[in-house]
Scaffold this active site. Structure first.
Site, PDB file in Angstrom:
ATOM      1  N   ASP A  62      46.826  45.118  -5.830  1.00 16.37           N
ATOM      2  CA  ASP A  62      46.758  46.117  -5.937  1.00 16.37           C
ATOM      3  C   ASP A  62      46.287  46.379  -7.019  1.00 16.37           C
ATOM      4  O   ASP A  62      46.149  46.068  -8.415  1.00 16.37           O
ATOM      5  CB  ASP A  62      48.049  46.870  -5.765  1.00 16.37           C
ATOM      6  CG  ASP A  62      48.188  47.970  -5.329  1.00 16.37           C
ATOM      7  OD1 ASP A  62      46.932  48.536  -4.639  1.00 16.37           O
ATOM      8  OD2 ASP A  62      49.278  48.463  -5.018  1.00 16.37           O
ATOM      9  N   TRP A 136      32.813  53.880  -5.023  1.00 16.03           N
ATOM     10  CA  TRP A 136      33.796  53.813  -4.809  1.00 16.03           C
ATOM     11  C   TRP A 136      34.677  54.136  -5.726  1.00 16.03           C
ATOM     12  O   TRP A 136      35.172  53.585  -6.636  1.00 16.03           O
ATOM     13  CB  TRP A 136      34.331  52.594  -3.595  1.00 16.03           C
ATOM     14  CG  TRP A 136      34.660  51.518  -3.914  1.00 16.03           C
ATOM     15  CD1 TRP A 136      33.260  50.244  -5.119  1.00 16.03           C
ATOM     16  CD2 TRP A 136      35.824  50.851  -4.426  1.00 16.03           C
ATOM     17  NE1 TRP A 136      34.320  49.422  -5.408  1.00 16.03           N
ATOM     18  CE2 TRP A 136      35.915  49.675  -5.375  1.00 16.03           C
ATOM     19  CE3 TRP A 136      36.829  51.350  -3.217  1.00 16.03           C
ATOM     20  CZ2 TRP A 136      36.684  48.655  -5.258  1.00 16.03           C
ATOM     21  CZ3 TRP A 136      37.617  50.049  -3.990  1.00 16.03           C
ATOM     22  CH2 TRP A 136      38.076  49.168  -4.829  1.00 16.03           C
ATOM     23  N   ASP A 139      35.704  55.448  -9.050  1.00 20.25           N
ATOM     24  CA  ASP A 139      34.348  54.474 -10.081  1.00 20.25           C
ATOM     25  C   ASP A 139      33.944  55.796 -10.915  1.00 20.25           C
ATOM     26  O   ASP A 139      33.481  56.120 -12.117  1.00 20.25           O
ATOM     27  CB  ASP A 139      33.410  53.793  -9.614  1.00 20.25           C
ATOM     28  CG  ASP A 139      34.104  52.284  -9.276  1.00 20.25           C
ATOM     29  OD1 ASP A 139      35.789  52.435  -9.681  1.00 20.25           O
ATOM     30  OD2 ASP A 139      33.538  51.530  -8.681  1.00 20.25           O
ATOM     31  N   LYS A 158      29.909  46.671 -14.578  1.00 22.68           N
ATOM     32  CA  LYS A 158      31.676  47.171 -14.323  1.00 22.68           C
ATOM     33  C   LYS A 158      32.489  46.416 -14.230  1.00 22.68           C
ATOM     34  O   LYS A 158      33.226  46.360 -15.018  1.00 22.68           O
ATOM     35  CB  LYS A 158      32.005  48.589 -12.740  1.00 22.68           C
ATOM     36  CG  LYS A 158      33.184  48.532 -12.738  1.00 22.68           C
ATOM     37  CD  LYS A 158      33.532  48.521 -10.822  1.00 22.68           C
ATOM     38  CE  LYS A 158      34.803  49.039 -10.122  1.00 22.68           C
ATOM     39  NZ  LYS A 158      35.004  49.194  -9.368  1.00 22.68           N
ATOM     40  N   HIS A 163      39.418  46.653 -14.568  1.00 17.85           N
ATOM     41  CA  HIS A 163      41.239  46.447 -15.175  1.00 17.85           C
ATOM     42  C   HIS A 163      40.733  45.661 -13.650  1.00 17.85           C
ATOM     43  O   HIS A 163      41.542  44.857 -13.640  1.00 17.85           O
ATOM     44  CB  HIS A 163      41.225  47.597 -14.825  1.00 17.85           C
ATOM     45  CG  HIS A 163      41.092  48.022 -13.425  1.00 17.85           C
ATOM     46  ND1 HIS A 163      39.692  48.918 -12.983  1.00 17.85           N
ATOM     47  CD2 HIS A 163      41.515  48.658 -12.261  1.00 17.85           C
ATOM     48  CE1 HIS A 163      40.195  49.382 -11.703  1.00 17.85           C
ATOM     49  NE2 HIS A 163      40.418  48.937 -11.237  1.00 17.85           N
ATOM     50  N   ARG A 164      40.207  45.585 -12.630  1.00 20.57           N
ATOM     51  CA  ARG A 164      40.124  44.020 -11.886  1.00 20.57           C
ATOM     52  C   ARG A 164      39.534  43.254 -11.999  1.00 20.57           C
ATOM     53  O   ARG A 164      39.592  41.710 -12.151  1.00 20.57           O
ATOM     54  CB  ARG A 164      39.015  44.634 -10.469  1.00 20.57           C
ATOM     55  CG  ARG A 164      39.012  44.113  -9.580  1.00 20.57           C
ATOM     56  CD  ARG A 164      38.763  44.757  -7.832  1.00 20.57           C
ATOM     57  NE  ARG A 164      39.893  45.134  -7.618  1.00 20.57           N
ATOM     58  CZ  ARG A 164      39.725  46.996  -7.734  1.00 20.57           C
ATOM     59  NH1 ARG A 164      38.197  46.929  -7.683  1.00 20.57           N
ATOM     60  NH2 ARG A 164      40.396  48.135  -7.140  1.00 20.57           N
TER      61      ARG A 164
END
EC number: 3.6.1.66
Length: 184
Positions: A62, A136, A139, A158, A163-164
């Site tokens: 999340d 998406w 972004d 990216k 963060h991901r």
């Protein structure tokens, strides 16, 4: 290993970042996410609930965009806010606001035989003044510190800034140390 989510975009990002380490399978699952202010608590609660139904190692993720001038909004409600007002709506809220500082947070919960491990990634940045690039979610309006491009303009690059990507690198380190093939 399974990535459980209703968001195929997230799966594609994780598959790309982990493809040399594990064979990641996508389990499309739409579950009622608990509401709250703490992203970590939301993810852990969701993983515990899903572990009643998924009997092999899996992880969920999340994330949230926290905008300083909006007192952390949309934060843990980012998905809902994006669906309701999108990037244009957030930019409208930021119209005339000089403080554009924001951060993105990503929290992964890995559920396996020994319990749940949590990995967090956080990236500081700013909110653009207009939609720029593709991608998406948020972004096209988030510019990570150290770049003059939005996530949407960075493409696959990216992954290095996001963060991901940060939370995934921590998951990756755990899997390499523990041995992804030995997870119970």
């Amino acid at each position: 290993m399974i990535f459980a989510s209703s968001n195929r975009h997230k799966y594609e990002e994780f598959r790309r970042m982990l493809s040399d380490l594990i064979d990641l399978k996508f389990l499309e699952v739409d579950y009622l996410e608990p509401q709250g202010e703490d992203t970590r608590e939301i993810v852990v609660t969701s993983a515990k609930w899903l572990s009643n139904y998924i009997r092999e190692p899996f992880f969920i993720e999340d994330s949230g965009l926290f905008i300083e001038a909006l007192n952390g909004f949309p934060g843990p409600y980012s998905s809902y806010v994006f669906k309701k007002i999108g990037n244009e709506g957030v930019l409208k809220l930021m119209n005339g606001v000089e403080n554009r500082r924001a951060f993105f947070i990503s929290v992964i919960a890995l559920s396996y035989g020994r319990g749940i491990e949590v990995f967090e990634g956080r990236v500081q940045g700013t909110i653009a003044r207009e939609v720029r690039g593709g991608g998406w979610g948020f972004d096209p309006i988030f510019i990570p510190n150290g770049s003059n491009k939005t996530y949407g303009e960075l493409g696959d690059e990216k992954d290095r800034f996001s963060h991901r990507g940060a939370s995934c690198r921590k998951l990756r380190e755990f899997l390499m140390r523990f041995g992804s093939d030995r997870l119970p």
